[in-house]
Design a protein around this motif. Structure first.
Motif, mmCIF file in Angstrom:
data_model
loop_
_atom_site.group_PDB
_atom_site.id
_atom_site.type_symbol
_atom_site.label_atom_id
_atom_site.label_comp_id
_atom_site.label_asym_id
_atom_site.label_seq_id
_atom_site.Cartn_x
_atom_site.Cartn_y
_atom_site.Cartn_z
ATOM 1 N N THR A 163 0.802 -1.106 -0.034
ATOM 2 C CA THR A 163 -0.039 -0.146 0.005
ATOM 3 C C THR A 163 0.792 1.113 -0.150
ATOM 4 O O THR A 163 2.063 1.232 0.535
ATOM 5 C CB THR A 163 -0.952 -0.001 1.196
ATOM 6 O OG1 THR A 163 -1.729 1.289 1.154
ATOM 7 C CG2 THR A 163 0.068 -0.034 2.499
ATOM 8 N N SER A 164 0.304 2.355 -0.513
ATOM 9 C CA SER A 164 1.036 3.527 -0.458
ATOM 10 C C SER A 164 0.571 4.389 0.846
ATOM 11 O O SER A 164 0.911 5.620 1.002
ATOM 12 C CB SER A 164 0.944 4.423 -1.798
ATOM 13 O OG SER A 164 -0.548 4.537 -2.148
ATOM 14 N N LYS A 165 -0.358 3.880 1.562
ATOM 15 C CA LYS A 165 -1.116 4.614 2.363
ATOM 16 C C LYS A 165 -0.662 4.546 3.638
ATOM 17 O O LYS A 165 -0.704 5.789 4.414
ATOM 18 C CB LYS A 165 -2.421 4.360 2.343
ATOM 19 C CG LYS A 165 -2.889 4.698 0.801
ATOM 20 C CD LYS A 165 -4.398 4.202 0.479
ATOM 21 C CE LYS A 165 -4.761 4.365 -0.936
ATOM 22 N NZ LYS A 165 -5.839 3.457 -1.179
HETATM 23 P P1 ADP Z 1 -5.072 -0.013 -0.078
HETATM 24 O O1 ADP Z 1 -5.997 0.730 -0.844
HETATM 25 O O2 ADP Z 1 -5.604 -0.704 1.066
HETATM 26 O O3 ADP Z 1 -3.662 0.798 -0.022
HETATM 27 P P2 ADP Z 1 -5.300 -1.205 -2.736
HETATM 28 O O4 ADP Z 1 -5.067 -2.996 -3.154
HETATM 29 O O5 ADP Z 1 -6.785 -0.914 -2.844
HETATM 30 O O6 ADP Z 1 -4.795 -1.090 -1.305
HETATM 31 O O7 ADP Z 1 -4.542 -0.340 -3.537
HETATM 32 C C1 ADP Z 1 -3.025 -0.673 -3.393
HETATM 33 C C2 ADP Z 1 -2.384 0.739 -4.119
HETATM 34 O O8 ADP Z 1 -2.640 0.977 -5.416
HETATM 35 C C3 ADP Z 1 -2.800 1.835 -3.181
HETATM 36 O O9 ADP Z 1 -2.195 2.141 -2.143
HETATM 37 C C4 ADP Z 1 -2.514 3.009 -4.304
HETATM 38 O O10 ADP Z 1 -1.435 3.600 -3.967
HETATM 39 C C5 ADP Z 1 -2.569 2.394 -5.595
HETATM 40 N N1 ADP Z 1 -3.863 2.653 -6.195
HETATM 41 C C6 ADP Z 1 -5.092 1.901 -6.218
HETATM 42 N N2 ADP Z 1 -6.162 2.310 -7.070
HETATM 43 C C7 ADP Z 1 -5.702 3.482 -7.363
HETATM 44 C C8 ADP Z 1 -6.278 4.487 -8.046
HETATM 45 N N3 ADP Z 1 -7.395 4.405 -8.509
HETATM 46 N N4 ADP Z 1 -5.499 5.682 -8.261
HETATM 47 C C9 ADP Z 1 -4.110 5.877 -8.100
HETATM 48 N N5 ADP Z 1 -3.596 4.795 -7.069
HETATM 49 C C10 ADP Z 1 -4.257 3.744 -6.909
#
Ligand code: ADP
Ligand code: MG
Length: 870
Positions: free
Chosen positions: A88-90
């Motif tokens: 995750t980037s979060k």
């Molecule tokens: P999370 O949302 O818990 O971080 P996800 O599997 O939903 O995990 O997404 C993984 C990563 O992909 C996110 O942390 C984000 O950085 C990137 N990402 C996903 N969907 C998008 C999007 N629509 N726009 C930009 N980045 C996205």
């Protein structure tokens, strides 16, 4: 010993499951259904700062889900990590979780979707010159990577969701309509809460036309978002939530002490249905709760809001949008993978705030009418219209009702509902109050209505002001994420007043219900015009019966005659009247009811002249000398004992035929277990009628007692349910229904069922969503009126089981009362043939065991084997 030892020995060593299998096993628990899949993708778009989100579905999402946004996009260096488990980037470590501002943080969604379907992502980061198309395998690895022109943002393609789990996939496709309906519910929540974001969702079935599912305009106000999702009409029935600190009584109820309570922990904003009857909804289909803008299901809060609402509007559920803002340190969002369960610190305080605020809003904000002020303003007028003695009872009775539950400022304030209530109790002409007609007309006059609404406008403005203050206070001393703060500020919409303004017109639902109730309870209009004296008498008694159930006072309620009479009129309308009162009125109500009840007794007495009240009667005592001899007595006793002994020798009754022995257990069991099936009714032998109300029937050695009225009633009811095609009456002008896109679809797909229920529509496929369906015909039946709320209820039932014939509950009620009137009454003598007919009917209907009101139709009296000699 040996055996035990071998059992203890480990069958196999404990080893880790291989990573790929773990992934497959767990992914189905992250993405549970269509709703979670769409939710995760929309959350990602929102997290990426998108202001425009398009959701495209093919075949309700079974074939394809595509979510595109204009968010920041994914940088090239992140392509690999995008779909890896827990990437995750979060957040970076656990401590970040406390202050997390984004919807996502677990890094599970995309990786799980990869494991469950075919995923392709198109993305172009802000900094990139050209976009990219990425195809993933089920482990989240990139299998194809090609340049792809697109504007900044991301598009995620999900094809054939769940196809990697064959059983789930079948189930998913089988229930796709239900899944779709639930998904839309989830999406609506994000549409409502996402200010400044335009969300648009469409669905395409096969090669057909794309149809809009839900869309918002990117407004920065919660209220406008609600309007975009549910139509402007919905807004007119809503009042803004006004937060108050918990009052003393509520604090006590929840064991809170006012001194230790954190004062500014919660800031709640939102909208809820007014509590006037008919303004709420027949189901809980439009209830949306958010904690710090995150859609969730806070069970206790949901329960409380509905409970409080029910105490003011007994038969309906509110529309709810409530956003609860709280310091992020006081909550745990990481409870379930879908993050819809949230643990709250000080939950009791939250519930107490909600309870106090809602009670105040419903109890005094809605329909508030200050009696004092009115007397001051219109003193002259009122004095003229109300004779002196008619005013007194009100003045005397009010304090009583208020000592029960003193409201903060409610001492001199009488709600319109309370007024209505007090008058509706005095509907008989001999009432102490002025004649009901006069009163009713008075408070439903346009002048009165506008007076009402201006008053509430003033109050809501005040409320908006205090709310602003509340939020500001909170802003200053809380570390709420900036995203929420930004949204909080603009959440103090000043748009409330416009609701009230549009309400001011006389055609508000409120106004209508007022007129309605007038026509129901005004005895002159309703009855004298069409029915004769007898009926009139009946209905007066009905009024009492109805109220007696309301006030929990049993006066004449036990009389079956009353019950029958109840069914003769529309019980709904009467209870409609009764339920518009607030609980605060109860004391008041029951007091005035007593006098009413005694009147009922009088009415009865004058007819039957049987005193139903105990009267002291003098009884003259008579003395008779008795001859007594001990000797004679002992001889007589001896004889009796001898006789008894003889009897027991000859008549040796037995309890069971079956002997208690292992071989005969089955026989004994069968004897104990008595089941009757429908075919058995035909074989029953009729013994006779008992007490002019019951049929005694025999089947083999079992005696049954059958309630002749209940049985006939159920038969007639089921026949009506099956065969009645309700007659529709054409409306002069087609009426807009403002249905959501999904509900429009449900309706269009089940038109036949609606038509059988007397509803008809014109459908314009090309009209914008919420305006595709117009009502052109409503079912009619003497005293029953139907409306859009019955359509909502049918839609609710049909979205659960499409295509299955069903009836709105009010139609069922109508059938039940019709069936009751048609059926053999208690007290009617029946001949053998008639009794046979009733019993035969029982074998022909689906549920012969209870009458439509729930009373049992048949009871087993005894098995003759238990009492007869062998
Ligand atoms: P999370 O949302 O818990 O971080 P996800 O599997 O939903 O995990 O997404 C993984 C990563 O992909 C996110 O942390 C984000 O950085 C990137 N990402 C996903 N969907 C998008 C999007 N629509 N726009 C930009 N980045 C996205
Ligand atoms: Mg996510």
């Amino acid at each position: 010993m040996e055996e035990a030892a071998s059992r203890l020995q480990p069958a196999r060593a404990i080893r880790p499951i291989d990573r790929k299998s773990v992934h497959r096993i767990c992914s189905g628990q992250v993405v549970l259904n269509l709703g979670t899949a769409v939710k995760e993708l929309v959350e990602n778009s929102l997290d990426a700062g998108a202001t425009n989100i398009d959701v495209k579905l093919k075949d309700y999402g079974a074939e394809l889900i595509e979510v595109s946004d204009n968010g920041i996009g994914v940088e090239e260096e992140n392509f690999e990590g995008l779909t890896l488990k827990h990437y995750t980037s979060k957040i970076q470590d656990f401590s970040d979780l406390v202050h997390v501002e984004t919807f996502g943080f677990r890094g599970e969604a995309l990786s799980s979707l990869c494991a469950l379907s075919d995923v392709t992502i198109f993305t172009c980061h802000k900094s990139a010159k050209v976009g990219a198309r990425l195809v993933f395998d089920h482990n989240g690895n990139i299998t194809q990577r090609t340049p792809f022109p697109r504007q900044q943002g991301t598009t995620v393609h999900i094809q054939q969701l769940f196809y990697t789990l064959p059983v789930r996939h079948k189930e998913f496709q089988r229930n796709i309509k239900k899944e779709y309906a639930k998904m839309v519910q989830v999406l609506q929540a994000y549409c409502i809460v996402s200010k400044g974001v335009r969300i648009n969702c469409t669905n395409q079935v096969g090669q057909g036309k794309k149809s809009s599912v839900v869309s918002t305009t990117g407004s920065s106000s919660l209220k406008e978002n609600i309007g975009a999702v549910f139509g402007q009409k919905q807004l007119q029935s809503l009042i803004p939530f006004v937060q108050l600190p918990p009052n003393e009584a509520v604090c006590e109820e929840y064991g809170l002490s006012a001194t230790t309570m954190p004062q500014t922990l919660y800031c709640i904003t939102g909208f809820i249905s007014r509590c006037d009857h008919g303004v709420g909804r027949s189901t809980t289909d439009r209830q949306f709760f958010f904690i710090n803008q995150r859609p969730c299901d806070p069970a206790k809060v949901v329960k409380l809001v509905n409970e409080v609402y029910h105490s003011y509007n007994k038969h309906q559920y509110p529309f709810v949008v409530l956003n609860i803002c709280v310091d992020s340190e006081c909550i745990d969002i990481n409870v379930t993978p879908d993050k819809r369960q949230i643990l709250l610190q000080e939950e009791k305080l939250l519930v107490a705030i909600l309870k106090t605020s809602l009670m105040e809003m419903f109890g005094s904000d809605v329909n508030k009418l200050s009696v004092n002020q009115k007397l001051l303003d219109l003193a002259g007028n009122l004095k003229n219209t109300l004779p002196e003695e008619t005013e007194k009872p009100q003045v005397q009775m009010l304090p009583d009702s208020e000592t029960e539950k003193p409201s903060r400022e409610g001492r001199k304030i009488m709600t319109l509902a309370r007024l209505r209530e007090s008058f509706s109790l005095h509907q008989t002409p001999e009432s102490n109050f002025q004649s009901p007609k006069k009163v009713k007309r008075q408070h439903s006059s346009p002048r009165q209505m506008s007076l009402d609404t201006t008053w509430s406008t003033v109050r809501t403005q005040k409320a908006a002001l205090t709310k602003d203050l509340n939020c500001e206070k909170m802003d200053s001393n809380m570390s709420v994420p900036s995203r929420y703060l930004r949204k909080l500020e603009d959440s103090a919409d000043s748009g409330f007043c416009s609701t009230s303004e549009s309400d001011a017109g006389c055609s508000t639902p409120e106004g209508r219900s007022c007129v309605n109730s007038e026509s129901v309870i005004n005895p002159e209009e309703e009855f004298c015009s069409s029915e004769e004296q007898l009926q009139n008498e009946h209905l007066k008694t009905v009024g009492c019966g109805e109220k007696s159930s309301e006030c929990d006072i049993q006066v004449l309620g036990a009389e079956p005659k009353l019950n029958q009479a109840n069914d003769r009129t529309d019980p709904n309308k009467l209870s409609e009247e009764a339920s518009s009162s607030s609980p605060k009125v109860n004391c008041f109500k029951s007091k005035s009811f007593k006098s009413e009840a005694s009147k009922c007794i009088e009415v009865k007495n004058s007819r039957s002249s049987v005193p139903s009240v105990d009267v002291l009667v003098e009884v003259k005592k008579k003395t008779v000398p008795l001859e007594f001899s001990m000797k004679v007595l002992t001889e007589k006793v001896k004889k009796v004992i001898q006789q008894q002994q003889k009897n027991t020798e000859t008549k040796n009754y037995r309890r069971f035929r079956a002997k208690i022995s292992p071989g005969e257990n089955k026989v004994a069991e069968d004897e104990l277990r008595k089941e009757i099936s429908k075919e058995m009714f035909a074989q029953m032998e009729i013994i006779g009628q008992f007490n002019l109300g019951f049929i005694i029937a025999k089947l083999n050695s079992d005696l049954f007692i059958i309630d002749q009225h209940a049985t006939d009633e159920k038969y007639n009811f089921e026949m009506l349910q099956q065969h009645t095609v309700l007659q529709g009456q054409k409306l002069i002008a087609p009426q807009d229904l403002n249905l959501t896109a999904v509900n429009e679809t449900v309706l269009i797909e089940n038109l036949e069922i609606f038509r059988k229920n007397g509803f008809d529509f014109v459908i314009n496929e090309n009209a914008p969503v919420t305006q595709r369906v117009q009502l052109i015909s409503l079912p009619t039946s003497k005293n029953w009126t139907f409306g859009p709320q019955d359509i909502d209820e049918l839609i609710f039932m049909l979205s659960d089981c499409p295509g299955v014939m069903c009836r709105p509950s009010r139609v069922r009620q109508m059938f039940a009362s019709r069936a009751c009137r048609k059926s053999v009454m208690i007290g009617t003598a029946l001949n053998m043939q008639e009794m046979r007919k009733l019993i035969t009917h029982m074998g022909e209907i689906e549920h012969p065991w209870n009458c439509p009101h729930g009373r049992p139709t048949i009871r087993h009296i005894v098995s003759l084997d238990l009492i007869s000699p062998e």
